[in-house]
Design a protein around this motif. Structure first.
Motif, PDB file in Angstrom:
ATOM      1  N   VAL A 110     -18.643 -11.047  17.737  1.00 22.71           N
ATOM      2  CA  VAL A 110     -19.448 -10.298  16.768  1.00 22.71           C
ATOM      3  C   VAL A 110     -19.030  -8.828  16.746  1.00 22.71           C
ATOM      4  CG1 VAL A 110     -21.770  -9.540  16.152  1.00 22.71           C
ATOM      5  CG2 VAL A 110     -21.400 -11.882  16.947  1.00 22.71           C
ATOM      6  N   ALA A 111     -18.765  -8.267  17.926  1.00 20.71           N
ATOM      7  CA  ALA A 111     -18.306  -6.877  17.987  1.00 20.71           C
ATOM      8  C   ALA A 111     -16.948  -6.722  17.306  1.00 20.71           C
ATOM      9  CB  ALA A 111     -18.234  -6.405  19.437  1.00 20.71           C
ATOM     10  N   ASP A 112     -16.067  -7.693  17.484  1.00 19.92           N
ATOM     11  CA  ASP A 112     -14.775  -7.663  16.777  1.00 19.92           C
ATOM     12  C   ASP A 112     -14.990  -7.580  15.269  1.00 19.92           C
ATOM     13  OD1 ASP A 112     -13.338  -7.897  19.132  1.00 19.92           O
ATOM     14  OD2 ASP A 112     -12.951 -10.049  18.915  1.00 19.92           O
ATOM     15  N   CYS A 113     -15.882  -8.430  14.776  1.00 20.30           N
ATOM     16  CA  CYS A 113     -16.147  -8.475  13.332  1.00 20.30           C
ATOM     17  C   CYS A 113     -16.731  -7.160  12.849  1.00 20.30           C
ATOM     18  CB  CYS A 113     -17.093  -9.633  13.019  1.00 20.30           C
ATOM     19  SG  CYS A 113     -17.515  -9.777  11.270  1.00 20.30           S
ATOM     20  N   ALA A 114     -17.700  -6.624  13.581  1.00 21.25           N
ATOM     21  CA  ALA A 114     -18.335  -5.372  13.168  1.00 21.25           C
ATOM     22  C   ALA A 114     -17.325  -4.233  13.104  1.00 21.25           C
ATOM     23  CB  ALA A 114     -19.479  -5.031  14.125  1.00 21.25           C
ATOM     24  N   MET A 115     -16.468  -4.132  14.113  1.00 18.29           N
ATOM     25  CA  MET A 115     -15.451  -3.089  14.099  1.00 18.29           C
ATOM     26  C   MET A 115     -14.460  -3.322  12.959  1.00 18.29           C
ATOM     27  SD  MET A 115     -14.509  -0.255  15.361  1.00 18.29           S
ATOM     28  CE  MET A 115     -15.338  -0.059  16.940  1.00 18.29           C
ATOM     29  N   GLY A 116     -14.141  -4.583  12.711  1.00 19.04           N
ATOM     30  CA  GLY A 116     -13.261  -4.906  11.594  1.00 19.04           C
ATOM     31  C   GLY A 116     -13.867  -4.491  10.259  1.00 19.04           C
ATOM     32  N   PHE A 117     -15.176  -4.692  10.113  1.00 18.97           N
ATOM     33  CA  PHE A 117     -15.862  -4.261   8.897  1.00 18.97           C
ATOM     34  C   PHE A 117     -15.690  -2.763   8.671  1.00 18.97           C
ATOM     35  CE2 PHE A 117     -19.357  -7.789   8.705  1.00 18.97           C
ATOM     36  CZ  PHE A 117     -18.512  -8.591   7.961  1.00 18.97           C
ATOM     37  N   LEU A 118     -15.893  -1.987   9.743  1.00 21.60           N
ATOM     38  CA  LEU A 118     -15.807  -0.533   9.604  1.00 21.60           C
ATOM     39  C   LEU A 118     -14.398  -0.096   9.204  1.00 21.60           C
ATOM     40  CD1 LEU A 118     -17.958   0.643  12.666  1.00 21.60           C
ATOM     41  CD2 LEU A 118     -18.687   0.194  10.315  1.00 21.60           C
ATOM     42  N   LEU A 119     -13.406  -0.723   9.806  1.00 21.88           N
ATOM     43  CA  LEU A 119     -12.019  -0.412   9.449  1.00 21.88           C
ATOM     44  C   LEU A 119     -11.706  -0.824   8.015  1.00 21.88           C
ATOM     45  CD1 LEU A 119     -10.211  -1.527  12.727  1.00 21.88           C
ATOM     46  CD2 LEU A 119      -9.983   0.724  11.670  1.00 21.88           C
ATOM     47  N   LEU A 120     -12.171  -2.002   7.638  1.00 23.76           N
ATOM     48  CA  LEU A 120     -11.911  -2.534   6.298  1.00 23.76           C
ATOM     49  C   LEU A 120     -12.438  -1.584   5.231  1.00 23.76           C
ATOM     50  CD1 LEU A 120     -12.479  -6.162   5.115  1.00 23.76           C
ATOM     51  CD2 LEU A 120     -13.608  -4.317   3.905  1.00 23.76           C
ATOM     52  N   ILE A 121     -13.664  -1.093   5.434  1.00 25.55           N
ATOM     53  CA  ILE A 121     -14.257  -0.202   4.436  1.00 25.55           C
ATOM     54  C   ILE A 121     -13.609   1.180   4.479  1.00 25.55           C
ATOM     55  CG2 ILE A 121     -16.368   0.946   3.685  1.00 25.55           C
ATOM     56  CD1 ILE A 121     -17.911  -1.460   4.858  1.00 25.55           C
ATOM     57  N   GLY A 122     -13.453   1.714   5.689  1.00 26.09           N
ATOM     58  CA  GLY A 122     -12.909   3.061   5.817  1.00 26.09           C
ATOM     59  C   GLY A 122     -11.531   3.216   5.222  1.00 26.09           C
ATOM     60  N   ARG A 123     -10.716   2.172   5.344  1.00 25.23           N
ATOM     61  CA  ARG A 123      -9.343   2.239   4.817  1.00 25.23           C
ATOM     62  C   ARG A 123      -9.189   1.476   3.501  1.00 25.23           C
ATOM     63  NH1 ARG A 123      -5.648   3.803   8.676  1.00 25.23           N
ATOM     64  NH2 ARG A 123      -4.279   3.964   6.856  1.00 25.23           N
ATOM     65  N   ASP A 124     -10.279   0.876   3.027  1.00 29.86           N
ATOM     66  CA  ASP A 124     -10.273   0.145   1.746  1.00 29.86           C
ATOM     67  C   ASP A 124      -9.182  -0.932   1.722  1.00 29.86           C
ATOM     68  OD1 ASP A 124     -11.300  -0.485  -0.699  1.00 29.86           O
ATOM     69  OD2 ASP A 124     -10.571   1.283  -1.756  1.00 29.86           O
ATOM     70  N   PHE A 125      -9.072  -1.658   2.829  1.00 29.01           N
ATOM     71  CA  PHE A 125      -7.975  -2.611   2.982  1.00 29.01           C
ATOM     72  C   PHE A 125      -8.025  -3.749   1.956  1.00 29.01           C
ATOM     73  CE2 PHE A 125      -7.475  -1.274   7.632  1.00 29.01           C
ATOM     74  CZ  PHE A 125      -6.332  -0.540   7.365  1.00 29.01           C
ATOM     75  N   CYS A 126      -9.216  -4.229   1.599  1.00 28.71           N
ATOM     76  CA  CYS A 126      -9.298  -5.326   0.626  1.00 28.71           C
ATOM     77  C   CYS A 126      -8.648  -4.932  -0.693  1.00 28.71           C
ATOM     78  CB  CYS A 126     -10.757  -5.726   0.395  1.00 28.71           C
ATOM     79  SG  CYS A 126     -11.456  -6.770   1.694  1.00 28.71           S
ATOM     80  N   LYS A 127      -8.982  -3.742  -1.164  1.00 28.70           N
ATOM     81  CA  LYS A 127      -8.463  -3.286  -2.453  1.00 28.70           C
ATOM     82  C   LYS A 127      -6.970  -3.016  -2.389  1.00 28.70           C
ATOM     83  CE  LYS A 127      -9.456  -0.016  -6.169  1.00 28.70           C
ATOM     84  NZ  LYS A 127     -10.345   1.092  -6.607  1.00 28.70           N
ATOM     85  N   THR A 128      -6.513  -2.396  -1.289  1.00 29.50           N
ATOM     86  CA  THR A 128      -5.084  -2.059  -1.211  1.00 29.50           C
ATOM     87  C   THR A 128      -4.222  -3.313  -1.070  1.00 29.50           C
ATOM     88  OG1 THR A 128      -5.332  -1.666   1.174  1.00 29.50           O
ATOM     89  CG2 THR A 128      -5.466   0.234  -0.270  1.00 29.50           C
ATOM     90  N   VAL A 129      -4.698  -4.307  -0.348  1.00 27.48           N
ATOM     91  CA  VAL A 129      -3.939  -5.563  -0.234  1.00 27.48           C
ATOM     92  C   VAL A 129      -3.862  -6.245  -1.598  1.00 27.48           C
ATOM     93  CG1 VAL A 129      -4.001  -7.905   0.703  1.00 27.48           C
ATOM     94  CG2 VAL A 129      -4.402  -5.953   2.215  1.00 27.48           C
ATOM     95  N   GLU A 130      -5.003  -6.302  -2.285  1.00 32.31           N
ATOM     96  CA  GLU A 130      -5.047  -6.935  -3.602  1.00 32.31           C
ATOM     97  C   GLU A 130      -4.116  -6.229  -4.577  1.00 32.31           C
ATOM     98  OE1 GLU A 130      -8.448  -6.956  -6.909  1.00 32.31           O
ATOM     99  OE2 GLU A 130      -9.009  -8.081  -5.120  1.00 32.31           O
ATOM    100  N   GLU A 131      -4.138  -4.903  -4.585  1.00 36.57           N
ATOM    101  CA  GLU A 131      -3.293  -4.137  -5.505  1.00 36.57           C
ATOM    102  C   GLU A 131      -1.811  -4.309  -5.181  1.00 36.57           C
ATOM    103  OE1 GLU A 131      -6.269  -0.399  -6.602  1.00 36.57           O
ATOM    104  OE2 GLU A 131      -4.775  -0.194  -5.009  1.00 36.57           O
ATOM    105  N   THR A 132      -1.484  -4.264  -3.893  1.00 35.71           N
ATOM    106  CA  THR A 132      -0.078  -4.377  -3.507  1.00 35.71           C
ATOM    107  C   THR A 132       0.486  -5.750  -3.852  1.00 35.71           C
ATOM    108  OG1 THR A 132      -0.486  -2.816  -1.702  1.00 35.71           O
ATOM    109  CG2 THR A 132       1.557  -4.069  -1.613  1.00 35.71           C
ATOM    110  N   LYS A 133      -0.322  -6.794  -3.654  1.00 34.66           N
ATOM    111  CA  LYS A 133       0.131  -8.149  -4.018  1.00 34.66           C
ATOM    112  C   LYS A 133       0.260  -8.306  -5.529  1.00 34.66           C
ATOM    113  CE  LYS A 133      -0.952 -11.725  -1.773  1.00 34.66           C
ATOM    114  NZ  LYS A 133      -1.007 -12.762  -0.766  1.00 34.66           N
ATOM    115  N   ALA A 134      -0.456  -7.460  -6.267  1.00 34.82           N
ATOM    116  CA  ALA A 134      -0.346  -7.468  -7.727  1.00 34.82           C
ATOM    117  C   ALA A 134       0.782  -6.535  -8.203  1.00 34.82           C
ATOM    118  CB  ALA A 134      -1.666  -7.044  -8.351  1.00 34.82           C
TER     119      ALA A 134
END
Length: 330
Positions: A110-134
């Motif tokens: 659970v701690a892994d997931c929570a820290m991953g959430f913070l990183l994901l939002i702070g660096r906007d990884f979902c959006k950047t991965v989606e854009e780069t693959k596009a």
């Protein structure tokens, strides 16, 4: 055991990824039914399948008092996990049904997931991965975690595991809890009041149980105290946050992004905030890995076997933590 006992699991993940816990029950002569639906049981399904069962292994189902009254043969409700807020513990105890849980069995995950959430939002990884693959080559600055302030609300097993991860980013760690643990002080946690934590934190992670003292503890007043652009992760319980106030904070810039793994019901009633671009959802799987699934399953089985053999289970819930005014061990 001479008698063949019946054990029914309503937990979606019990026996699904790791077979050892189920095999342990079968090895001592138990008849075992695992969840056939891939979702929590309805009240009617619980009554249908568990009315003659000796033991119930429960996941995120709501085990209501009116259902418990009809489970006349039941001896134990064993939580396949930690939080027991979905179980009417008073009704269980009234009907001489033992309730147990599996504390600490998925804290690291659970701690892994929570820290991953913070990183994901702070660096906007979902959006950047989606854009780069596009095939869009766009570079934007993100939020650093190094030497920023993280507020951990609820410093039990999972909160402490989260603090350990924060030390790796050299973060300033604020903790809010009803008690100060020496282990937390050793990690460098500065225990403060909730208001101070909310005012000073760049990142906030929730790790309290749901009870009378924590329900809607984060509402409009608390969001107004937060820094503009705070990042919020919730791997605890959905009802800790007032969702109307959260929606407003997400749309007025107070909260840069919100990630959650927890919902009132599963699957959840769809809320307007779920469609916001700065909200991230996962299906209550923060604590689910092959390793943690084995630990949770074996701990639940340890409790069931102890009760069926007439012994005191190792993780007995003696008092109702759902009525507590503070937090409980997670």
């Amino acid at each position: 055991m001479d008698k063949k006992f019946k054990v029914v699991s309503t937990a979606v993940t019990f026996g699904r990824f790791v077979s050892e816990p189920v095999e342990r029950l079968k090895a001592i002569g138990c008849e075992v039914m695992i969840n056939p639906y891939g979702r929590p049981f309805t009240d009617a399904e619980m009554i249908e399948h568990i009315s003659d069962a000796d033991a119930m292994i429960v996941g995120n189902d709501k085990v209501k008092g009116e259902v418990i009254e009809k489970l006349r043969n039941l001896k134990i409700i064993a939580k396949h996990g930690v939080g027991v807020d979905g179980i009417d513990i008073d009704a269980a105890h009234k009907n001489n049904i033992i309730v147990t849980n599996a504390p600490g069995t998925n804290k690291e995950e659970v701690a892994d997931c929570a820290m991953g959430f913070l990183l994901l939002i702070g660096r906007d990884f979902c959006k950047t991965v989606e854009e780069t693959k596009a095939k869009k080559w766009l570079k934007r600055p993100g939020q650093s975690m190094h030497q920023k302030t993280i507020g951990i609300i609820g410093v039990g097993n999972i909160g402490l595991a989260m603090a350990k991860r924060a030390t790796g980013f050299d973060m300033n760690i604020l903790g809010y809890d009803i008690a100060e643990k020496q282990e937390g002080l050793d990690l460098g946690i500065n225990y403060v009041g909730l208001q101070e934590l909310l005012k000073k934190s760049d990142y906030i992670s929730l790790h309290v149980p749901l009870n009378d003292g924590t329900r809607k503890m984060i509402g409009k007043e608390q969001f107004q105290l937060m820094k503009k652009g705070v990042i919020l992760a919730n791997t605890a319980r959905s009802q800790i946050i007032d969702t109307d106030a959260l929606y407003e904070a997400l749309t007025d810039g107070t909260v840069l992004g919100y990630a959650t793994d927890v919902f009132d019901y599963e699957p959840p009633e769809w809320l307007p905030l779920f469609d916001l671009p700065n909200v991230y959802l996962t299906p209550h799987e923060a604590g689910t890995t092959f390793d943690s699934n084995k630990r949770m399953g074996n701990t639940a089985v340890d409790n069931v076997i102890a009760v069926l053999q007439g012994e005191t289970p190792p993780n007995l819930i003696r008092e109702n933590p759902n009525k507590a005014k503070g937090r409980q061990e997670d």
